[in-house]
Scaffold this active site. Structure first.
Site, short mmCIF file in Angstrom:
data_model
loop_
_atom_site.label_atom_id
_atom_site.label_comp_id
_atom_site.label_asym_id
_atom_site.label_seq_id
_atom_site.Cartn_x
_atom_site.Cartn_y
_atom_site.Cartn_z
N PHE A 71 0.92 -1.31 -0.07
CA PHE A 71 0.04 -0.07 -0.10
C PHE A 71 0.63 1.23 0.01
O PHE A 71 1.79 1.22 0.75
CB PHE A 71 -0.82 -0.13 1.27
CG PHE A 71 -2.00 0.99 1.34
CD1 PHE A 71 -3.00 0.55 0.66
CD2 PHE A 71 -1.68 2.00 1.84
CE1 PHE A 71 -4.00 1.52 0.73
CE2 PHE A 71 -2.90 3.01 2.11
CZ PHE A 71 -4.13 2.55 1.42
N ARG A 130 -12.43 -3.88 -6.90
CA ARG A 130 -12.54 -4.82 -5.70
C ARG A 130 -13.74 -5.11 -5.18
O ARG A 130 -14.60 -4.34 -4.85
CB ARG A 130 -11.50 -4.05 -4.84
CG ARG A 130 -10.23 -4.01 -4.91
CD ARG A 130 -9.42 -3.52 -3.51
NE ARG A 130 -9.95 -2.52 -2.90
CZ ARG A 130 -9.35 -1.88 -1.84
NH1 ARG A 130 -8.35 -2.54 -1.23
NH2 ARG A 130 -10.15 -0.90 -1.15
C1 LIG Z 1 -5.71 0.51 4.80
C2 LIG Z 1 -4.37 0.41 4.72
C3 LIG Z 1 -3.59 1.36 5.64
C4 LIG Z 1 -4.28 2.70 6.01
O1 LIG Z 1 -3.31 3.41 6.85
P1 LIG Z 1 -3.90 4.84 7.40
O2 LIG Z 1 -3.02 5.14 8.34
O3 LIG Z 1 -5.09 4.19 8.62
O4 LIG Z 1 -4.54 5.61 6.67
C5 LIG Z 1 -2.30 1.23 5.53
N1 LIG Z 1 -1.56 0.16 4.91
C6 LIG Z 1 -2.48 -0.66 4.37
C7 LIG Z 1 -1.70 -2.11 3.80
C8 LIG Z 1 -3.78 -0.70 4.23
O5 LIG Z 1 -4.43 -1.68 3.63
#
Ligand SMILES: *Cc1c(COP(=O)(O)O)cnc(C)c1O
Length: 430
Positions: A132, A390
């Site tokens: 991500f 998705r």
């Molecule tokens: C949803 C998600 C996040 C979200 O991070 P936030 O700090 O809550 O915005 C981070 N890493 C992954 C892999 C995610 O799927």
């Protein structure tokens, strides 16, 4: 899992699966004001548990409204610990290995800095191309502030969907300090084999941090037993904690006394209410906390966790495997020849609880499903650039009928080209 999954094309099959579903009653524990809407985005924002509404109402009126500051000693101060114990039960950790607070992004910064302090003398931080973006940004920021001490290496994906063991092996060497991976990839749903990767990373002398955001509450996890070093994860996806609910982090017991925290705040101090002017870190996991938690959001996490514990992660996973496989069965039958391709691994053991379909008009198709504008039900998946739709399956509230209905609508939208009128601009949040 059961390797002899057999499916049938008609709707009767979905209804039969729902009748025999041991988790079917959990749907009633969620607030579902539009029962005809098919919600397949629980991997992005989970549904609202009814108990959470009641908890928030009680909290605002009684605890905040009436008891005011006294509530800190009537449960608020220990709330984070209580929630962490339940997250530990769901993720296969010891209760004293989990802390809850801050966001996933911030928690990743904290554990990455801790891991780099433990494993000194090596320069490379490794992640993969399926991770991500926020995780990659946090690591880039750490490299940036290190003034040349660290570099970031991104393991490529051969097919845009999975990471091969060979690619992983290739990327690691005696300069690897730290590996940071999403256990379940946010686009393709690809799931790493946590235990194997832990062994591989350790055999190279590196530490591993898992991001469990798309795994926690969807797949059974064994953080302690599999030998994971650290982890972070969201509570607002499959844990149903509510928008922006605080995230968790995991630090294995054996590492907890080997580093000082990256951010020194009074909630991580040995004796916060002594108000001393020289920081002494608390013992154990508590030093990972920083400041006052968002109490309302923190309290709202608990009922969702209780539901997961009551249902049991093995049963949840069993249903999730059947649901994602059923969706892929219907895709092959009805969508494959309509311009779609599968953007997720076919092997159920390499998959979390969501499936992506790729289509050149993915964004418009997604919009047309959310805004059907006729007698069709509203279907809510989500879109991930450049061409993924998705579909997330949350076994606590999604039925097999939901899946059948979603595919029926997809077929309708695509064969009648109903998506063409949505070819314009994009919303800020997709
Ligand atoms: C949803 C998600 C996040 C979200 O991070 P936030 O700090 O809550 O915005 C981070 N890493 C992954 C892999 C995610 O799927």
């Amino acid at each position: 899992m059961n390797t002899t999954m057999n499916f049938e094309p008609g709707k009767d099959f979905a209804l039969k699966m729902d009748r025999n579903d041991p988790l079917k009653d959990f749907r009633q524990r969620f607030y579902v004001p539009e029962p005809k809407t098919v919600y397949l985005d629980g991997n992005s924002l989970g549904r609202l548990p009814i108990e959470s509404m009641q908890r928030i109402a009680r909290l605002t009126e009684h605890e905040w409204g009436k008891r005011l500051i006294r509530s800190w000693n009537e449960g608020w101060y220990t709330l984070s610990e209580k929630v962490s114990e339940k997250i530990a039960a769901i993720t296969g950790a010891e209760p004293h290995e989990i802390a809850t607070g801050d966001s996933t992004s911030v928690n990743l910064y904290k554990v990455a800095k801790a891991a780099l302090q433990i494993n000194q003398g090596r320069k490379t931080i490794v992640t993969d191309a399926l991770n991500f973006p926020t995780d990659v940004y946090v690591l880039q920021g750490i490299v940036n502030e290190s003034a040349g001490r660290y570099r970031l290496q991104i393991i490529p994906s051969d097919d845009g969907m999975t990471i091969s063991e060979a690619a992983m092996e290739n990327a690691l060497d005696d300069d690897t300090a730290l590996v940071v991976l999403s256990h379940v990839a946010f686009k393709s749903g690809f799931m790493h084999d946590m235990e194997r990767v832990n062994q591989l990373v350790h055999s190279k002398g590196a530490l591993i941090i898992w991001d469990l955001s798309h795994a926690g509450g969807a797949v059974p996890l064994q953080l302690s037993r599999s030998g994971a070093d650290m982890a972070v994860g969201c509570t607002y996806k499959y844990m149903n904690g509510g928008p922006g609910s605080p995230a968790y982090l995991f630090v294995a017991q054996q590492h907890q006394e080997k580093f000082t925290p990256a951010v020194w705040g009074w909630f991580g101090e040995a004796d916060p209410f002594a108000f001393g002017l020289s920081f002494q870190p608390a013992k154990g996991i508590r030093k990972m906390l920083i400041g006052t938690p968002p109490v309302i959001s923190l309290a709202a996490i608990e009922p969702g966790l209780d539901l997961l514990i009551e249902a049991g992660m093995e049963k949840i996973r069993h249903k999730s495997e059947w649901q994602s496989a059923y969706f892929i069965f219907l895709y092959e039958l009805l969508l494959k020849d309509k311009g779609f391709s599968l953007g997720s691994p076919k092997n159920v053991r390499q998959r979390g609880s969501h499936v992506s379909l790729q289509h050149p008009a993915a964004y418009s198709i997604c919009k047309a499903m959310i805004n059907p504008g006729n007698a069709n039900p509203v279907i809510i998946p989500d879109f991930r650039a450049p061409d993924n739709i998705r579909f997330g399956f949350a076994p606590l509230y999604n039925s097999f009928e939901d899946i059948f209905t979603a595919v029926e609508c997809l077929v309708d939208v695509v064969s009648k080209k109903k998506y063409e009128k949505y070819a314009g601009g994009r919303d800020a949040v997709t």
